[in-house]
Motif scaffolding. Structure first.
Motif, PDB file in Angstrom:
ATOM      1  N   SER A  66      -0.804   3.190  92.881  1.00 32.29           N
ATOM      2  CA  SER A  66      -1.654   3.307  91.745  1.00 32.29           C
ATOM      3  C   SER A  66      -3.118   3.065  92.092  1.00 32.29           C
ATOM      4  O   SER A  66      -4.014   3.641  91.218  1.00 32.29           O
ATOM      5  CB  SER A  66      -1.091   2.435  90.646  1.00 32.29           C
ATOM      6  OG  SER A  66      -1.076   1.084  90.847  1.00 32.29           O
ATOM      7  N   GLY A  67      -3.401   2.025  93.013  1.00 39.29           N
ATOM      8  CA  GLY A  67      -4.780   1.893  93.451  1.00 39.29           C
ATOM      9  C   GLY A  67      -5.555   3.282  94.037  1.00 39.29           C
ATOM     10  O   GLY A  67      -6.463   3.582  93.930  1.00 39.29           O
ATOM     11  N   LEU A  68      -4.570   4.082  94.782  1.00 39.51           N
ATOM     12  CA  LEU A  68      -4.813   5.225  95.658  1.00 39.51           C
ATOM     13  C   LEU A  68      -5.394   6.530  94.632  1.00 39.51           C
ATOM     14  O   LEU A  68      -6.018   7.185  94.782  1.00 39.51           O
ATOM     15  CB  LEU A  68      -4.316   5.596  96.641  1.00 39.51           C
ATOM     16  CG  LEU A  68      -4.391   4.508  97.799  1.00 39.51           C
ATOM     17  CD1 LEU A  68      -3.237   4.641  98.913  1.00 39.51           C
ATOM     18  CD2 LEU A  68      -5.698   4.040  98.403  1.00 39.51           C
ATOM     19  N   PHE A  69      -3.905   6.641  93.833  1.00 34.17           N
ATOM     20  CA  PHE A  69      -3.881   7.720  93.229  1.00 34.17           C
ATOM     21  C   PHE A  69      -3.779   7.833  91.628  1.00 34.17           C
ATOM     22  O   PHE A  69      -3.888   8.548  90.860  1.00 34.17           O
ATOM     23  CB  PHE A  69      -2.251   8.377  93.330  1.00 34.17           C
ATOM     24  CG  PHE A  69      -2.064   8.792  94.828  1.00 34.17           C
ATOM     25  CD1 PHE A  69      -2.536  10.113  94.907  1.00 34.17           C
ATOM     26  CD2 PHE A  69      -1.751   8.027  95.646  1.00 34.17           C
ATOM     27  CE1 PHE A  69      -2.444  10.738  96.240  1.00 34.17           C
ATOM     28  CE2 PHE A  69      -1.530   8.668  96.920  1.00 34.17           C
ATOM     29  CZ  PHE A  69      -1.804   9.821  97.281  1.00 34.17           C
ATOM     30  N   THR A  78      10.685  -2.065  87.515  1.00 30.97           N
ATOM     31  CA  THR A  78      10.881  -2.813  86.381  1.00 30.97           C
ATOM     32  C   THR A  78      11.504  -4.149  87.009  1.00 30.97           C
ATOM     33  O   THR A  78      12.156  -5.120  86.199  1.00 30.97           O
ATOM     34  CB  THR A  78      12.225  -2.158  85.468  1.00 30.97           C
ATOM     35  OG1 THR A  78      13.330  -1.795  86.132  1.00 30.97           O
ATOM     36  CG2 THR A  78      11.667  -0.955  84.780  1.00 30.97           C
ATOM     37  N   GLY A  79      11.517  -4.671  87.997  1.00 32.88           N
ATOM     38  CA  GLY A  79      11.895  -5.645  88.698  1.00 32.88           C
ATOM     39  C   GLY A  79      11.023  -6.847  88.572  1.00 32.88           C
ATOM     40  O   GLY A  79       9.912  -6.769  87.895  1.00 32.88           O
ATOM     41  N   GLU A  80      11.432  -8.004  88.897  1.00 27.45           N
ATOM     42  CA  GLU A  80      10.578  -9.188  88.700  1.00 27.45           C
ATOM     43  C   GLU A  80       9.329  -9.179  89.587  1.00 27.45           C
ATOM     44  O   GLU A  80       9.153  -8.584  90.487  1.00 27.45           O
ATOM     45  CB  GLU A  80      11.235 -10.436  89.315  1.00 27.45           C
ATOM     46  CG  GLU A  80      10.579 -11.816  89.158  1.00 27.45           C
ATOM     47  CD  GLU A  80      11.521 -13.080  89.539  1.00 27.45           C
ATOM     48  OE1 GLU A  80      11.041 -14.186  89.416  1.00 27.45           O
ATOM     49  OE2 GLU A  80      12.646 -12.823  90.064  1.00 27.45           O
ATOM     50  N   GLY A  81       8.173  -9.801  88.768  1.00 28.53           N
ATOM     51  CA  GLY A  81       6.991  -9.590  89.482  1.00 28.53           C
ATOM     52  C   GLY A  81       5.990  -8.324  89.614  1.00 28.53           C
ATOM     53  O   GLY A  81       6.552  -7.600  88.389  1.00 28.53           O
ATOM     54  N   THR A  82       5.331  -8.007  90.326  1.00 27.19           N
ATOM     55  CA  THR A  82       4.560  -6.768  90.178  1.00 27.19           C
ATOM     56  C   THR A  82       4.799  -5.710  91.311  1.00 27.19           C
ATOM     57  O   THR A  82       4.999  -6.167  92.481  1.00 27.19           O
ATOM     58  CB  THR A  82       3.039  -7.247  90.094  1.00 27.19           C
ATOM     59  OG1 THR A  82       2.624  -7.648  91.336  1.00 27.19           O
ATOM     60  CG2 THR A  82       2.569  -8.276  88.826  1.00 27.19           C
ATOM     61  N   LYS A  83       4.510  -4.665  90.884  1.00 25.09           N
ATOM     62  CA  LYS A  83       4.190  -3.636  92.198  1.00 25.09           C
ATOM     63  C   LYS A  83       3.585  -2.319  91.691  1.00 25.09           C
ATOM     64  O   LYS A  83       3.913  -1.881  90.513  1.00 25.09           O
ATOM     65  CB  LYS A  83       5.922  -3.114  92.348  1.00 25.09           C
ATOM     66  CG  LYS A  83       5.712  -2.075  93.455  1.00 25.09           C
ATOM     67  CD  LYS A  83       7.268  -1.449  93.809  1.00 25.09           C
ATOM     68  CE  LYS A  83       7.411  -0.374  95.024  1.00 25.09           C
ATOM     69  NZ  LYS A  83       8.700  -0.104  95.188  1.00 25.09           N
ATOM     70  N   THR A  84       2.488  -2.145  92.069  1.00 25.45           N
ATOM     71  CA  THR A  84       1.432  -1.275  91.664  1.00 25.45           C
ATOM     72  C   THR A  84       2.025   0.269  92.036  1.00 25.45           C
ATOM     73  O   THR A  84       1.292   0.677  93.050  1.00 25.45           O
ATOM     74  CB  THR A  84      -0.004  -1.673  92.216  1.00 25.45           C
ATOM     75  OG1 THR A  84      -0.063  -1.652  93.571  1.00 25.45           O
ATOM     76  CG2 THR A  84      -0.386  -3.127  91.447  1.00 25.45           C
TER      77      THR A  84
END
Length: 460
Positions: free
Chosen positions: A220-223, A315-321
């Motif tokens: 999401s930072g690139l696109f 939708t898992g634990e923590g973050t994933k951009t």
């Protein structure tokens, strides 16, 4: 009709005996979802077959790939003929530790002053309900030597596991099952004092939609800010399915929706169903249904659209951009009147595709598409049954619709061309499918008397 008082008196006098018969059937643990209990299921079927045979029915077990169907006939040439449906299988009893008594050792207990119930798995769903009809026939035959109508009995053993073999059985035995009207007992009353006939069932269109954008998940930072996000696209479409008044915005959706008669609306208004009563039990206060409609209309006679599930991205634990490549939702439409399920399915797909930006596509899976079912308001059988119930209960019987679907009723209409009256005496607090399932003795007793009246009325 001249013998009706004697029939009712016999039902009153034989209540304890009929309760003992029901108890012996309830002791058989006919759990269809657990193969360990399949021998017991057959034993429960055989119990009913033998009981019906003792009443002069030609009764047999119809074999299926699963549990047998109890099929019994007692014709009466020249008279109307009814098909009665119920089921002898029951739900599992887990969790066992929440039962106050043994699930398959029926007990009668008083739960309030003057209110006695029978507690056992299957007491209401559906053995107790089936036996109200059987006992009405038993008393009628004992007093008159015959029944006022021809009767076919169809009691299956797999309702609690999806009735997977019933449609094929009905199709293969269509000639034996033909009748003027079907009677289904697996339903309930409006309240403890008000009998009800469920005369309409909503249909269903159920689809899954998947929105696809990029050929893979993106950083999401690139696109972000440039690439289409399918979660955003799907969310906007779902949010647009209803307008500010609660109406569904899919073009052509309301074609075939019929208005209840003024007398029907008046009957529903007299029931006084409130948001506090209906929604309060689930922790809510306010209806979000169509404005200008009574609550009872919103839940039984108006079409609906609901999103039953939505997912996409991380939708898992923590973050994933991440910007997901796909997003999906399951969407169901409840249909009424003459709405065409195939047209609704196509209209929804067209509605979604019309809102897709460039580079975005949609794919659909249609899981079900079945029409609504309704008994005509001027049906003689409906009129007679309603009058009979009103006479027994001393309160005007209400004709209601069900917000859900009862597959067997659709099978009867589709395969046999037959309308169905759903008449039962279950109550909202019967704890169906839960520990400590019960059936009020008043339901069992007055249910017998009600069916005796209905049989006489249908044969008149």
């Amino acid at each position: 009709m001249t013998k009706l008082p004697a029939i009712l008196s016999r039902l009153d006098a034989d209540l304890d005996t009929s309760l003992a018969r029901l108890s012996s059937w309830l002791e058989i643990p006919s759990i269809s979802t657990d193969s360990a209990y399949w021998p017991d299921s057959r034993r429960a079927a055989e119990w009913l077959r033998a009981d019906l045979e003792s009443l002069g029915f030609k009764a047999s077990l119809g074999e299926t790939p699963g549990q047998p169907v109890v099929l019994a006939h007692r014709p009466k040439p020249g008279a109307p003929h009814v098909l009665f449906y119920g089921h002898y299988d029951v739900q599992p009893v887990d969790p066992l530790n929440l039962w106050d008594t043994e699930p398959f050792k029926p007990v009668v207990k008083e739960i309030a002053p003057g209110r006695k119930v029978i507690v056992a798995r299957g007491a209401c769903d559906d053995k107790g309900q089936v036996m109200t009809f059987v006992e009405a026939m038993r008393a009628t035959i004992a007093e008159t030597g015959d029944l006022p109508v021809g009767v076919t009995i169809l009691v299956e053993g797999e309702e609690e596991s999806g009735s997977v073999n019933l449609p094929a059985f009905v199709r293969e035995n269509a000639e034996q099952l033909k009748a003027d009207i079907a009677l289904v007992c697996d339903t309930g009353m409006w309240d403890r004092d008000t009998p009800a006939i469920t005369a309409s069932l909503r249909g269903m269109v159920y689809q899954e939609v998947t929105i696809s954008c990029a050929d893979r998940d993106l950083h999401s930072g690139l696109f972000g800010g440039a690439a289409a996000n399918p979660v955003h696209v799907l969310s906007r479409i779902i949010a647009s399915l209803h307008d500010e008044t609660g109406r569904i915005t899919v073009p052509g959706f309301y074609e075939g929706v019929e208005e209840p008669s003024n007398s029907q609306k008046a009957d529903w208004a007299d029931l006084g169903l409130t948001e506090a009563e209906f929604l309060g039990q689930i922790g809510l206060k306010h209806s979000i249904g169509e404005k200008g409609r009574m609550l009872i209309e919103q839940i039984q006679s108006r079409p609906t659209c609901d999103v039953n599930g939505i997912w996409g991205g991380y939708t898992g634990e923590g973050t994933k951009t991440v910007i997901a490549a796909k997003a999906s939702a399951k969407v169901s439409f409840r249909l009424v009147g003459k709405q065409d399920p195939d047209k609704i399915a196509a209209a929804f797909q067209a509605y979604v595709r019309a809102q897709l930006p460039g580079d975005v596509s949609a794919e659909f899976i249609v899981y079900s598409a079945s029409p609504a079912i309704a008994v005509p308001a001027d049906s003689p059988a409906l009129t007679k049954a309603r009058a009979a119930l009103t006479e027994e209960w001393g309160r005007k019987a209400v004709t209601i619709g069900s917000g859900g679907s009862v597959p067997v009723v659709g099978d009867f209409k589709r395969l046999l061309g037959m309308d169905t009256l759903l008449v039962g005496f279950g109550l909202d607090d019967d704890r169906v499918h839960s520990p400590n399932e019960k059936y009020d003795l008043s339901s069992f007793h007055k249910g017998q008397r009600s069916w005796a009246r209905i049989l006489q009325a249908l044969g008149s």
